[in-house]
Design a protein around this motif. Structure first.
Motif, PDB file in Angstrom:
ATOM      1  N   GLY A  81      24.269  77.120  40.477  1.00  0.00           N
ATOM      2  CA  GLY A  81      25.206  76.313  41.239  1.00  0.00           C
ATOM      3  C   GLY A  81      26.430  75.907  40.450  1.00  0.00           C
ATOM      4  N   ARG A 129      20.148  68.713  42.769  1.00  0.00           N
ATOM      5  CA  ARG A 129      19.943  68.184  41.410  1.00  0.00           C
ATOM      6  C   ARG A 129      19.426  66.741  41.442  1.00  0.00           C
ATOM      7  NH1 ARG A 129      25.238  68.802  38.125  1.00  0.00           N
ATOM      8  NH2 ARG A 129      23.867  68.390  36.348  1.00  0.00           N
ATOM      9  N   VAL A 164      26.050  78.878  46.780  1.00  0.00           N
ATOM     10  CA  VAL A 164      25.177  78.010  45.986  1.00  0.00           C
ATOM     11  C   VAL A 164      24.977  76.721  46.775  1.00  0.00           C
ATOM     12  CG1 VAL A 164      25.837  78.981  43.770  1.00  0.00           C
ATOM     13  CG2 VAL A 164      27.195  77.104  44.699  1.00  0.00           C
ATOM     14  N   PRO A 165      23.849  76.049  46.540  1.00  0.00           N
ATOM     15  CA  PRO A 165      22.832  76.275  45.512  1.00  0.00           C
ATOM     16  C   PRO A 165      21.884  77.413  45.873  1.00  0.00           C
ATOM     17  CG  PRO A 165      22.168  74.446  46.893  1.00  0.00           C
ATOM     18  CD  PRO A 165      23.538  74.836  47.347  1.00  0.00           C
ATOM     19  N   LEU A 181      18.093  76.798  38.836  1.00  0.00           N
ATOM     20  CA  LEU A 181      18.999  76.409  39.909  1.00  0.00           C
ATOM     21  C   LEU A 181      20.378  76.948  39.582  1.00  0.00           C
ATOM     22  CD1 LEU A 181      19.595  74.796  42.504  1.00  0.00           C
ATOM     23  CD2 LEU A 181      20.138  72.838  41.032  1.00  0.00           C
ATOM     24  N   SER A 189      29.895  71.104  43.241  1.00  0.00           N
ATOM     25  CA  SER A 189      29.424  71.284  44.617  1.00  0.00           C
ATOM     26  C   SER A 189      28.547  70.117  45.066  1.00  0.00           C
ATOM     27  CB  SER A 189      28.618  72.584  44.728  1.00  0.00           C
ATOM     28  OG  SER A 189      27.881  72.612  45.939  1.00  0.00           O
ATOM     29  N   SER A 243      20.818  74.268  50.770  1.00  0.00           N
ATOM     30  CA  SER A 243      20.350  73.020  50.162  1.00  0.00           C
ATOM     31  C   SER A 243      19.288  72.328  51.004  1.00  0.00           C
ATOM     32  CB  SER A 243      21.531  72.076  49.924  1.00  0.00           C
ATOM     33  OG  SER A 243      22.131  71.667  51.145  1.00  0.00           O
ATOM     34  N   PHE A 281      19.508  74.723  34.774  1.00  0.00           N
ATOM     35  CA  PHE A 281      20.716  74.741  35.596  1.00  0.00           C
ATOM     36  C   PHE A 281      21.655  75.825  35.090  1.00  0.00           C
ATOM     37  CE2 PHE A 281      24.847  72.494  36.897  1.00  0.00           C
ATOM     38  CZ  PHE A 281      24.785  73.013  38.184  1.00  0.00           C
ATOM     39  N   TYR A 317      26.573  70.096  47.617  1.00  0.00           N
ATOM     40  CA  TYR A 317      25.288  70.652  48.050  1.00  0.00           C
ATOM     41  C   TYR A 317      24.373  70.867  46.845  1.00  0.00           C
ATOM     42  CZ  TYR A 317      28.393  71.862  51.961  1.00  0.00           C
ATOM     43  OH  TYR A 317      29.330  71.824  52.968  1.00  0.00           O
ATOM     44  N   VAL A 318      24.962  71.364  45.767  1.00  0.00           N
ATOM     45  CA  VAL A 318      24.207  71.552  44.527  1.00  0.00           C
ATOM     46  C   VAL A 318      23.794  70.199  43.962  1.00  0.00           C
ATOM     47  CG1 VAL A 318      24.311  72.409  42.154  1.00  0.00           C
ATOM     48  CG2 VAL A 318      25.346  73.750  44.007  1.00  0.00           C
TER      49      VAL A 318
END
Length: 203
Positions: free
Chosen positions: A5, A16, A49-50, A3, A9, A63, A28, A11-12
């Protein structure tokens, strides 16, 4: 899986948290998409990102797309209903939370982007985005009502999306005192922060 990111963030963070709730293993990789030497475009041509990179090297981004895929990988902690009105409700909650974050990002960029001089910034634009953030949070509080979770009695993607949005607002816009106005959202947020998936990903 990898992942790509930023730890800040929202969205990240949403991805997660879903990965933690689904008990999925991943690596990550922290990436600053604003850095001159960023390599994000090699995985995501949109430079965002992500970004989830699969074992075979193919990439998945956005996301909403990623979390929907992740929810299919394990029967543990189903977060998105498969069909019908319940599914639409959860996805609408996610759209609301993402919309709050989208407006917040536009507001923050207008206020802080180094490529623009102070006299070039639009206060009207920032006020418009702030209005969307405030209205979105109020809609979250109204939709939650007296329910223990946004979409009923169990944790779902609705709560994860809302929690990530509110956590990011706390980080970037502490002047928005949503906690004073919406105690039921505070109760939900406190409940979410007791979960390792949220506590471990706090920006």
């Amino acid at each position: 899986m990898k992942l790509i990111g930023s730890a800040a963030s929202p969205y990240v963070r949403k991805v997660r948290v879903v990965m933690a709730e689904k008990r999925l293993d991943y690596q990550f990789i922290v990436e600053d998409v604003w850095a001159p030497d960023t390599a994000i475009s090699t995985s995501n041509p949109l430079g965002k990102v992500p970004c989830l990179v699969m074992e075979g090297g193919e990439a998945m981004f956005d996301s909403r797309v990623i979390v929907e895929y992740l929810d299919t990988l394990s029967p543990v902690g189903k977060l998105i209903p498969q069909q019908g009105r319940e599914r639409a409700e959860v996805k609408t909650w996610e759209a609301l939370a993402d919309g709050v974050m989208d407006a917040g990002v536009l507001w923050r960029l207008e206020a802080t982007w180094t490529g623009r001089a102070d006299d070039e910034r639009s206060q009207a634009w920032m006020d418009r985005q702030r209005g969307k953030v405030v209205a979105g949070i109020a809609a979250m509080a109204k939709g939650l009502g007296d329910k223990p979770f946004c979409s009923g009695i169990h944790l779902s993607l609705s709560d994860i999306a809302v929690g990530c949005a509110l956590g990011w607002i706390d980080l970037r816009f502490p002047e928005i005192e949503w906690r004073a106005e919406h105690p039921k959202l505070v109760k939900l947020m406190d409940k979410l922060m007791l979960r390792p998936s949220f506590a471990d990903t706090r920006p």
